[in-house]
Design an enzyme around this catalytic site. Structure first.
Site, PDB file in Angstrom:
ATOM      1  N   SER A   1       0.843  -1.199   0.000  1.00  0.00           N
ATOM      2  CA  SER A   1       0.000   0.000   0.000  1.00  0.00           C
ATOM      3  C   SER A   1       0.880   1.253   0.000  1.00  0.00           C
ATOM      4  O   SER A   1       1.599   1.485  -0.975  1.00  0.00           O
ATOM      5  CB  SER A   1      -0.956  -0.043   1.188  1.00  0.00           C
ATOM      6  OG  SER A   1      -1.984   0.898   1.060  1.00  0.00           O
TER       7      SER A   1
ATOM      8  N   ASP B   1     -10.049  -3.702  -5.054  1.00  0.00           N
ATOM      9  CA  ASP B   1      -9.397  -2.878  -4.027  1.00  0.00           C
ATOM     10  C   ASP B   1     -10.084  -1.522  -3.905  1.00  0.00           C
ATOM     11  O   ASP B   1     -10.215  -0.780  -4.880  1.00  0.00           O
ATOM     12  CB  ASP B   1      -7.918  -2.691  -4.376  1.00  0.00           C
ATOM     13  CG  ASP B   1      -7.097  -2.177  -3.206  1.00  0.00           C
ATOM     14  OD1 ASP B   1      -7.649  -1.476  -2.344  1.00  0.00           O
ATOM     15  OD2 ASP B   1      -5.886  -2.475  -3.162  1.00  0.00           O
TER      16      ASP B   1
ATOM     17  N   HIS C   1      -8.221  -4.846  -0.924  1.00  0.00           N
ATOM     18  CA  HIS C   1      -6.938  -4.303  -0.482  1.00  0.00           C
ATOM     19  C   HIS C   1      -6.170  -5.289   0.399  1.00  0.00           C
ATOM     20  O   HIS C   1      -4.943  -5.332   0.354  1.00  0.00           O
ATOM     21  CB  HIS C   1      -7.184  -3.001   0.276  1.00  0.00           C
ATOM     22  CG  HIS C   1      -5.961  -2.184   0.498  1.00  0.00           C
ATOM     23  ND1 HIS C   1      -5.220  -1.646  -0.541  1.00  0.00           N
ATOM     24  CD2 HIS C   1      -5.323  -1.807   1.634  1.00  0.00           C
ATOM     25  CE1 HIS C   1      -4.201  -0.970  -0.046  1.00  0.00           C
ATOM     26  NE2 HIS C   1      -4.231  -1.057   1.268  1.00  0.00           N
TER      27      HIS C   1
END
Length: 712
Positions: free
Chosen positions: A564, A649, A684
């Site tokens: 991320s 995501d 995610h």
């Protein structure tokens, strides 16, 4: 035979790569018709005098069949390139299964007259939530078997169930896509009957009122996914007619829910990167109105809990590293606050837990977490001794006030996750459970160390690392360096059972505690955000250089991994120092930082201006442009790269790593690999189901091990 197999797979991979390159070339030749949002972005670009083309912008068209075809071709190419590692992947997968106990349960905790715990069963992907009434000898009641909920779904994430205060009802949210839109289901725990009430398209945030029939929950904005509305649902009524209790109209804020430990108040808090605002509602009066605790103020973060006649406030008001205050319930203005724990320049106050006779503060000093026990009266203030140079500790499942025992979890790079009960009066700790690591694991066979690297400006960057006892500091060992460095989130040194498979193959594993996290206090965070963001990247590079220079690593076999915002880190460091790394794994990487920061129609943009800066302001625009990984790809020899993404995501959109990989492949020199893997049924946090996760980790480890020349 083996040589022939590899040759065939290489031909297959080259054929697929040809398709990918043709798609790339095609998108460059034609004059694209870009989605309307592109014009909005371009308008800001032009405002700053910047003419910018984006040959891969079309990849954000989620519903375009050509986009899905492209991503599937990338998956086929990645599978073909990695096919020769299949036996290694299978071996790693079996190692993980043998090492991690497949039938296990968590330590039960007591809440509202029940002991709650979670079980896993061998062969099953998902947890089983259980409870026992009154004592641990009571019969087990399975309240939610997630395996049953997940049946028939390729992806399923279920939020831990919320049980009503009287223990008779349960609410739980189910997401079967990965985009974090949940449907709340209700069940009568006495009869097992599912209620007809359903609440679709909501967040994971929900709280029961004390009447056992009213549930408060939040909804997200349909496009930006910002948590912005609070609703009240009464069982037996149509959820489509639920009352809107609060709407957060400032697009830079999200709102969340919780109930105080006292169960007296339902708390709603609106939060920005550097500002919070709390509202409260008497949980015994769910039809009442919210009361504002303290108006929001820029750069003021505060957090509220309740005990007896006081609210307790963790605040950074005139206290960069936070201090603890209290105020009478009826008088919440700042002038009524009194100090309990003062501010300290070298200690970050992260959290508190309140008990009848004690206050426990979770503090961070010199990068390490500490539990600080403070009696409300008399002597006995002290710290819990952990006895290792690098570790992780956190408060855990403390729902009762009337006890001298605080529960905490503890882990280090060599100590598996351990749950302790600590008697604050007698200063005695009792180990309730240590996660058993099977397959002959012995923590005595590994050693953890704490090092410091010198950054460009002289700052000392902590590094936590672990290796086996056969390690020799002679510069011949492969090394995996991991980092994050954003949002003030500290990357603590915890036990990872999967990493053992690397250590047993001669790897060193290290964590770089770079600026942007809060390991060394709030100033450490501030030095790695906004116009200081580049410190995060140069700190990571300094750590890699230090580990090579001090012979902890073979300079030709240093690997890096980030997720991320840690993927942003990966993208930035390979632009700055591609020569430093043999391979990089960028998991759901935020690599198109400028375009995303310009686009207010996608999640997280407006709520994170205080983290990255608002590019409408030219100084932030120029600064983000100067490090945005996608915008700074240039013609040079990049390391081997594996990028992963989830098509659903909701935080880092799939097209960021897709665009990044496409541009890298078209621009870079040399023959190193650039691979993209897209999970179409994932968000995610990646795939759901533990065995799917094992497979995913095995795939990534095989990528590194193969490049390191370790194929067994």
């Amino acid at each position: 035979m083996k040589r022939k197999f590899i040759s065939v797979m290489t031909i297959t991979a080259l054929a697929i790569l040809g398709v990918l390159l043709a798609l790339n070339a095609g998108c460059k030749r034609g004059a694209q018709v870009e989605p309307p949002v592109a014009k909005v972005v371009q308008k800001t670009l032009e405002k700053h005098g910047h003419v910018r083309t984006d040959n891969y912008y079309w990849l954000r068209e989620r519903e375009n069949p050509e986009v899905q075809k492209y991503l599937e071709a990338e998956n086929q190419y990645t599978a073909a390139v990695m096919a020769h590692t299949e036996s290694l992947q299978n071996k790693l997968f079996e190692e993980f299964k043998r090492r991690i106990r497949q039938t296990d349960m968590t330590v039960p905790y007591r809440k509202d007259g029940y002991y709650y715990y979670t079980r896993m069963e061998e062969g099953k992907e998902y947890p089983i939530h259980c409870r026992k009434k009154g004592t641990l000898d009571a019969p087990e009641q399975i309240i939610l078997d997630v395996n049953q909920v997940a049946a028939g779904h390729k992806f399923c994430r279920v939020q831990p169930p919320e049980v009503s205060p009287d223990g008779t009802l349960m609410a739980y949210g189910v997401d079967t896509a990965g985009r974090r839109f949940h449907t709340i289901h209700f069940q009568n725990l006495a009869t097992g009957e599912m209620l007809q009430d359903l609440i679709p398209n909501v967040t994971e945030s929900m709280v029961w009122a004390n009447d056992n029939k009213t549930l408060f929950y939040t909804k997200q904005h349909p496009s930006t996914l910002r948590h912005y509305r609070l609703y009240r649902h009464v069982l037996g009524t149509d959820s489509a007619k639920d009352e809107l209790v609060y709407e957060e109209k400032d697009e830079t804020y999200d709102c969340f829910l919780f109930k105080t430990k006292s169960k007296k108040y339902i708390m709603l808090f609106a939060t920005h990167i550097a500002s919070t605002e709390f509202w409260y509602l008497d949980a015994d009066n769910p039809s009442g109105t919210l009361t504002l605790f303290l108006p929001r103020q820029k750069e003021h973060e505060y957090y509220v809990d309740h005990y007896q006649d006081y609210f307790y406030i963790l605040t950074n008001l005139e206290a960069k590293n936070f201090r603890l205050m209290k105020t009478p319930v009826a008088r919440t203005a700042v002038e009524n606050w009194s100090e309990i724990i003062p501010h300290r320049n070298d200690v970050l106050l992260e959290d508190i837990d309140i008990f009848r006779d004690h206050l426990v503060a979770l503090e961070r000093k010199n990068g390490l977490l500490q539990l600080h026990v403070l009696p409300w009266s008399g002597q006995g203030e002290h710290y819990v001794d952990f006895g290792e140079p690098a570790y992780y500790a956190y408060l855990e499942d403390n729902y009762e006030f009337d006890t001298a025992v605080v529960r905490y979890e503890y882990s280090s790079m060599t100590t598996p996750l351990s749950i302790y009960d600590y008697n604050m009066t007698r200063r005695e700790k009792k180990l309730l459970k240590r996660e058993e690591v099977l397959g002959g694991f012995d923590s005595a066979n590994y050693l953890t160390e704490r090092l410091y690297a010198s950054a460009e400006d002289g700052s000392q960057i902590p590094i936590s690392l672990v290796h086996d006892n056969d390690f020799q500091k002679n510069g011949t060992s492969p090394l995996l360096l991991e980092g994050y460095g954003a949002y003030g989130a500290s990357f603590d040194a915890y036990f990872d059972p999967f990493v053992i498979s690397l250590l047993d193959r001669g790897f060193v594993y290290a964590i770089a505690h770079i600026r942007g996290g809060a390991e060394l206090g709030r100033e450490w965070y501030d030095q790695g955000r906004l116009l200081n963001k580049k410190n995060t990247f140069t700190d990571f590079i300094a750590c890699a250089e230090h580990l090579a220079r001090e012979k902890y690593a073979d300079p030709q076999r240093i690997f890096a991994r980030g997720t991320s915002a840690g993927g942003l880190l990966m993208g930035a460091v390979v632009n700055l120092r591609p020569d430093l790394f043999r391979g990089v794994i960028a998991q759901v990487p935020w690599v198109d930082a400028l375009t995303s920061s310009l686009d207010e129609s996608i999640p997280l943009t407006t709520t994170e201006y205080d983290e990255w800066g608002n590019p409408a302001d030219k100084k932030f625009y120029d600064y983000i442009l100067s490090y945005s990984p996608y915008d700074n790809i240039r013609e040079q020899n990049y390391p081997n790269i594996l990028a992963t993404t989830g098509f659903q995501d909701s935080q880092v959109q799939y097209w960021e790593p897709a665009k990044w990989v496409a541009k890298l492949r078209a621009t870079k020199t040399g023959k190193n690999l650039v691979l993209l893997e897209t999970e179409f049924e994932a968000g995610h946090a990646g795939v759901s189901g533990r065995y799917k996760k094992y497979r995913d980790i095995a795939f990534k480890y095989a990528f590194m091990l193969d490049l390191a020349g370790i194929r067994q």
